[in-house]
Enzyme design. Structure first.
Site, PDB file in Angstrom:
ATOM      1  CD  GLU A  87      -2.923  -1.095   0.537  1.00  0.00           C
ATOM      2  OE1 GLU A  87      -3.509   0.214  -0.371  1.00  0.00           O
ATOM      3  OE2 GLU A  87      -3.415  -2.199   0.445  1.00  0.00           O
ATOM      4  CB  CYS A 141      -6.283  -3.158   6.582  1.00  0.00           C
ATOM      5  SG  CYS A 141      -6.350  -4.944   6.868  1.00  0.00           S
ATOM      6  CG  HIS A 152      -4.396  -5.252   1.634  1.00  0.00           C
ATOM      7  ND1 HIS A 152      -4.366  -3.890   2.142  1.00  0.00           N
ATOM      8  CD2 HIS A 152      -5.554  -5.276   2.768  1.00  0.00           C
ATOM      9  CE1 HIS A 152      -5.276  -3.443   3.040  1.00  0.00           C
ATOM     10  NE2 HIS A 152      -5.587  -4.519   3.402  1.00  0.00           N
TER      11      HIS A 152
HETATM   12  N1  PCA Z   1      -8.160  -7.216   5.822  1.00  0.00           N
HETATM   13  C1  PCA Z   1      -9.111  -6.361   6.339  1.00  0.00           C
HETATM   14  C2  PCA Z   1      -9.165  -5.927   7.911  1.00  0.00           C
HETATM   15  C3  PCA Z   1      -7.962  -7.662   8.363  1.00  0.00           C
HETATM   16  C4  PCA Z   1      -7.644  -8.414   7.495  1.00  0.00           C
HETATM   17  O1  PCA Z   1      -7.008  -9.122   7.222  1.00  0.00           O
HETATM   18  C5  PCA Z   1      -8.922  -5.134   6.000  1.00  0.00           C
HETATM   19  O2  PCA Z   1      -8.775  -4.837   4.792  1.00  0.00           O
HETATM   20  O3  PCA Z   1      -9.329  -4.424   6.831  1.00  0.00           O
END
Ligand code: PCA
Length: 205
Positions: free
Chosen positions: A79, A146, A170
């Site tokens: 990100e 996240c 991610h």
């Molecule tokens: N993904 C979620 C919250 C926890 C996770 O693994 C997110 O993208 O916010």
């Protein structure tokens, strides 16, 4: 180099969060010169970041790579930016694991609108792609847990002017999840683990 790598517990009715398994296995193939610490975070607004910051204060890492699941994505996505917003859209049925559904709230009412990561996201993506691992930069970590975690991490580094490279990656759903929902884009655990190892190696450069 001391590196803290975090993952999340399952959420939203899922029984699996592939990042949990990734931090379980990341230590199995040591990367020369990297001292890896891992931490599993709760999918609860603000508790996620409080636990993260407490651990940063106790171990003093040089770099922090938080990992989370972005179901539906097709590649590993470091990100670029975290935004100062906690929001679950009204039309969504998702809540955090304590049932919280914030709407139009700031992560830090005094903080800037957005914060860029200092992780070498472009180098990470290029190194993964060179190895045939699907990877691309993401320009939005969303407005859920996240993003809350990433913003709080970068804001903490900013406020205390710390020499820590922090950021968020991610990961797509795992094949194990796709077996339960075949239309879901997925990568195998091994591919994602190789991706995370590549990310660690990129930090060592
Ligand atoms: N993904 C979620 C919250 C926890 C996770 O693994 C997110 O993208 O916010």
């Amino acid at each position: 180099m001391r590196i803290l790598i975090t993952a999340f517990e399952p959420f939203g009715g899922d029984t699996i969060n592939p990042t949990q398994k990734l931090i379980g296995d990341i230590g199995k193939e040591p990367v020369q010169g990297a001292e890896i610490h891992t931490l599993l975070l709760p999918v609860v607004f603000d508790e996620c970041s409080a636990q993260l910051i407490q651990t940063i204060e106790s171990i003093g890492p040089d770099a922090v790579v938080c990992c989370g699941l972005a179901s539906g994505r097709t590649s590993i996505t470091p990100e670029q930016i975290a935004i100062n917003l906690k929001e679950v859209p009204k039309e969504s049925t998702v809540a955090d694991n304590n049932g919280n559904r914030p709407y139009n709230e700031a992560v830090n009412p005094e903080g800037p609108d957005g914060l860029f990561t200092r992780l070498p996201v472009r180098e990470m993506v290029e190194s993964m792609k060179e190895q045939g691992i699907p990877a691309s930069i993401s320009y939005s970590a969303g407005t859920f847990i996240c993003n809350n975690t990433m913003y709080a991490l970068l804001d903490y580094i900013r406020i205390h002017n710390l020499p820590i490279a922090g950021g968020f990656v991610h990961f797509p759903a795992s094949e194990e999840m796709a077996a339960l929902k075949p239309s879901l884009p997925s990568l195998s655990h091994d591919t994602m683990l190789k991706g995370l190892q590549t990310i660690v190696r990129t930090l060592m450069k």
